[in-house]
Design a protein around this motif. Structure first.
Motif, PDB file in Angstrom:
ATOM      1  N   MET A  80      52.093  38.955  26.975  1.00 56.54           N
ATOM      2  CA  MET A  80      51.365  39.082  28.248  1.00 56.54           C
ATOM      3  C   MET A  80      50.780  40.500  28.378  1.00 56.54           C
ATOM      4  O   MET A  80      51.505  41.486  28.552  1.00 56.54           O
ATOM      5  CB  MET A  80      52.347  38.853  29.417  1.00 56.54           C
ATOM      6  CG  MET A  80      52.751  37.411  29.623  1.00 56.54           C
ATOM      7  SD  MET A  80      51.617  36.495  30.676  1.00 56.54           S
ATOM      8  CE  MET A  80      52.335  36.827  32.309  1.00 56.54           C
ATOM      9  N   ASN A  81      49.482  40.582  28.342  1.00 52.09           N
ATOM     10  CA  ASN A  81      48.869  41.888  28.580  1.00 52.09           C
ATOM     11  C   ASN A  81      48.502  42.027  30.064  1.00 52.09           C
ATOM     12  O   ASN A  81      48.683  41.109  30.854  1.00 52.09           O
ATOM     13  CB  ASN A  81      47.639  42.056  27.671  1.00 52.09           C
ATOM     14  CG  ASN A  81      46.567  41.019  27.974  1.00 52.09           C
ATOM     15  OD1 ASN A  81      46.644  40.315  28.974  1.00 52.09           O
ATOM     16  ND2 ASN A  81      45.575  40.940  27.112  1.00 52.09           N
ATOM     17  N   GLN A  82      48.006  43.199  30.407  1.00 49.99           N
ATOM     18  CA  GLN A  82      47.724  43.499  31.818  1.00 49.99           C
ATOM     19  C   GLN A  82      46.760  42.506  32.451  1.00 49.99           C
ATOM     20  O   GLN A  82      46.970  42.057  33.570  1.00 49.99           O
ATOM     21  CB  GLN A  82      47.121  44.908  31.928  1.00 49.99           C
ATOM     22  CG  GLN A  82      48.169  45.984  32.203  1.00 49.99           C
ATOM     23  CD  GLN A  82      47.544  47.322  32.517  1.00 49.99           C
ATOM     24  OE1 GLN A  82      47.588  48.238  31.732  1.00 49.99           O
ATOM     25  NE2 GLN A  82      46.939  47.425  33.701  1.00 49.99           N
ATOM     26  N   ASP A  83      45.714  42.178  31.709  1.00 50.24           N
ATOM     27  CA  ASP A  83      44.692  41.274  32.244  1.00 50.24           C
ATOM     28  C   ASP A  83      45.239  39.892  32.563  1.00 50.24           C
ATOM     29  O   ASP A  83      44.961  39.333  33.618  1.00 50.24           O
ATOM     30  CB  ASP A  83      43.531  41.145  31.241  1.00 50.24           C
ATOM     31  CG  ASP A  83      42.428  42.134  31.548  1.00 50.24           C
ATOM     32  OD1 ASP A  83      42.592  42.893  32.529  1.00 50.24           O
ATOM     33  OD2 ASP A  83      41.422  42.153  30.819  1.00 50.24           O
ATOM     34  N   SER A  84      46.024  39.361  31.621  1.00 45.66           N
ATOM     35  CA  SER A  84      46.524  38.000  31.841  1.00 45.66           C
ATOM     36  C   SER A  84      47.544  37.973  32.972  1.00 45.66           C
ATOM     37  O   SER A  84      47.645  36.981  33.697  1.00 45.66           O
ATOM     38  CB  SER A  84      47.123  37.450  30.546  1.00 45.66           C
ATOM     39  OG  SER A  84      48.263  38.180  30.174  1.00 45.66           O
ATOM     40  N   ILE A  85      48.283  39.050  33.144  1.00 44.44           N
ATOM     41  CA  ILE A  85      49.230  39.131  34.264  1.00 44.44           C
ATOM     42  C   ILE A  85      48.468  39.113  35.580  1.00 44.44           C
ATOM     43  O   ILE A  85      48.812  38.377  36.508  1.00 44.44           O
ATOM     44  CB  ILE A  85      50.081  40.421  34.165  1.00 44.44           C
ATOM     45  CG1 ILE A  85      51.072  40.287  33.003  1.00 44.44           C
ATOM     46  CG2 ILE A  85      50.817  40.686  35.468  1.00 44.44           C
ATOM     47  CD1 ILE A  85      51.810  41.562  32.684  1.00 44.44           C
ATOM     48  N   LEU A  86      47.401  39.914  35.639  1.00 41.11           N
ATOM     49  CA  LEU A  86      46.583  39.935  36.851  1.00 41.11           C
ATOM     50  C   LEU A  86      45.998  38.561  37.140  1.00 41.11           C
ATOM     51  O   LEU A  86      46.076  38.069  38.276  1.00 41.11           O
ATOM     52  CB  LEU A  86      45.453  40.970  36.699  1.00 41.11           C
ATOM     53  CG  LEU A  86      44.425  41.026  37.828  1.00 41.11           C
ATOM     54  CD1 LEU A  86      45.095  41.347  39.160  1.00 41.11           C
ATOM     55  CD2 LEU A  86      43.342  42.064  37.530  1.00 41.11           C
ATOM     56  N   ARG A  87      45.471  37.924  36.101  1.00 38.20           N
ATOM     57  CA  ARG A  87      44.843  36.612  36.312  1.00 38.20           C
ATOM     58  C   ARG A  87      45.847  35.579  36.828  1.00 38.20           C
ATOM     59  O   ARG A  87      45.527  34.758  37.686  1.00 38.20           O
ATOM     60  CB  ARG A  87      44.180  36.126  35.016  1.00 38.20           C
ATOM     61  CG  ARG A  87      42.648  36.311  35.055  1.00 38.20           C
ATOM     62  CD  ARG A  87      41.964  35.822  33.804  1.00 38.20           C
ATOM     63  NE  ARG A  87      42.096  36.773  32.701  1.00 38.20           N
ATOM     64  CZ  ARG A  87      42.617  36.490  31.523  1.00 38.20           C
ATOM     65  NH1 ARG A  87      43.064  35.265  31.266  1.00 38.20           N
ATOM     66  NH2 ARG A  87      42.688  37.406  30.581  1.00 38.20           N
ATOM     67  N   SER A  88      47.060  35.670  36.306  1.00 40.63           N
ATOM     68  CA  SER A  88      48.082  34.714  36.749  1.00 40.63           C
ATOM     69  C   SER A  88      48.455  34.948  38.223  1.00 40.63           C
ATOM     70  O   SER A  88      48.679  34.002  38.975  1.00 40.63           O
ATOM     71  CB  SER A  88      49.299  34.840  35.829  1.00 40.63           C
ATOM     72  OG  SER A  88      50.488  34.833  36.554  1.00 40.63           O
ATOM     73  N   LEU A  89      48.488  36.204  38.647  1.00 42.69           N
ATOM     74  CA  LEU A  89      48.802  36.498  40.055  1.00 42.69           C
ATOM     75  C   LEU A  89      47.672  36.047  40.970  1.00 42.69           C
ATOM     76  O   LEU A  89      47.902  35.562  42.080  1.00 42.69           O
ATOM     77  CB  LEU A  89      49.056  37.998  40.244  1.00 42.69           C
ATOM     78  CG  LEU A  89      50.361  38.533  39.644  1.00 42.69           C
ATOM     79  CD1 LEU A  89      50.375  40.058  39.640  1.00 42.69           C
ATOM     80  CD2 LEU A  89      51.563  38.009  40.430  1.00 42.69           C
TER      81      LEU A  89
END
Lengths: 207, 207
Positions: A1-10
């Motif tokens: 999980m990189n930063q971008d995918s974490i943001l997208r999931s939130l």
DNA sequence: CCTACCGATCGGTAGG
DNA sequence: CCTACCGATCGGTAGG
């Protein structure tokens, strides 16, 4: 999980506003203004101008100015809790987990979300009682991630000092970097992380 | 030289206002209000009420509200520079000097002048450009005291990390104590000083 | 999201 | 140090 995918999931779970939407853009500009001028010195006219609307139109999105401050803080804690969780999971030993946490927090403070992180530290007093209680709840979850790792190191005899005190010291030291650290100054984020780890009294073998 | 005699000597030299005079009392109340509510949320009416005069009368003592903030900061740095100088002189070895500095700064932050120290940290943005430049000059003298001691420890090989970075980290960690440390919580100032020293990577024999 | 506007409060002033 | 007051600006509203 990189930063971008974490943001997208939130964003998908409606826990954080889409940065490209109207609300998300306003919150980002608000964070920048609140950090630069302080919440009290930032007027609703400043906020409106920053996103290119009239001041009265702000109140279509938020009922009060204070609600904007609250939203900045709430979304920032949510995002960063997820980032710290990922950091913890990315490492195996407690020692590596601590390093990952320090590195991740430094990244948040001095990266894209740095404005909002600074607001979280410096604009606490401008929150209403109710907002403060809610933000504090979220903050507890965030802090527990740290205390778990520091507690494990303490039990293993690697960390001499009290985990609670250490975390408080780290909070101050790391958030203060926002006032002086510049990534282009010859000191990389990794260098800085090394210095913090070296400064922490984490004894024992090098890995 | 104890704290009281240092204060008296500064008052005699007109570098700090007499705490029992009208100006000194106003500055103390101002520091308290600025810390509790923030500079921007504190009105000239709040300030006047705190010392029992009318708001218009404030401007007999100070030309603007900002001048009050500046005075709080300037006098606080002057007093604390003198206190840190005394701390350095009270100790022999560099290691002891560092401990004395940490202890003295913790004492300032969490003691009688704590309100003003917190203002110094959190109200920076509310200063005008000119005031900021002046306060920064005084701050440089204060910081140099620390850098001299940390530099000596670094040259002796006792302190591994960069003195400048260490001082920045200490600034954040120590000033942050104002948000959580309570002297009556079972942790004395000496305990706290011990924890900070232990956390600093100052290697080598125990004295 | 805009136009037009409000009541309240702010820092500061004048004249004593 | 007080009385009386000011112009400006603030957060927020109404009606579209």
């Amino acid at each position: 999980m990189n930063q971008d995918s974490i943001l997208r999931s939130l964003v998908a779970d409606n826990l954080v506003s889409d940065p490209s939407g109207a609300r998300g853009r306003l919150l980002r500009e608000a964070a920048r203004l609140f950090r630069d001028k302080g919440y009290e010195r930032t007027t609703v006219r400043d906020l409106a101008a920053a996103v290119g609307i009239q001041s009265g139109s702000l109140f279509h999105h938020f009922r009060t100015k204070e609600e904007i401050l609250k939203a900045v803080m709430v979304e920032t804690i949510r995002l960063n809790t997820a980032l710290m969780q990922a950091a913890v999971e990315s490492a195996d030993s407690s020692r590596e987990k601590l390093r990952a946490l320090i590195r991740a927090e430094l990244e948040s403070i001095n990266g894209q979300t740095g404005e909002a992180m600074a607001v979280l530290v410096f604009e606490w007093r401008s929150l209403s009682e109710e907002s403060r209680a809610y933000v504090l709840e979220l903050r507890d979850i965030y802090e527990q991630l740290w205390l778990d790792v520091l507690g494990a190191l303490h039990r293993d005899g690697v960390l001499a000092a009290d985990p609670f005190v250490v975390r408080r010291m780290l909070t101050g030291a790391l958030s203060w970097t926002v006032t002086w650290y510049r990534p282009d100054g010859g000191l990389t984020l990794d260098d800085l992380t090394d210095q913090v780890v070296a400064m922490m009294g984490v004894k024992g073998p090098g890995t």
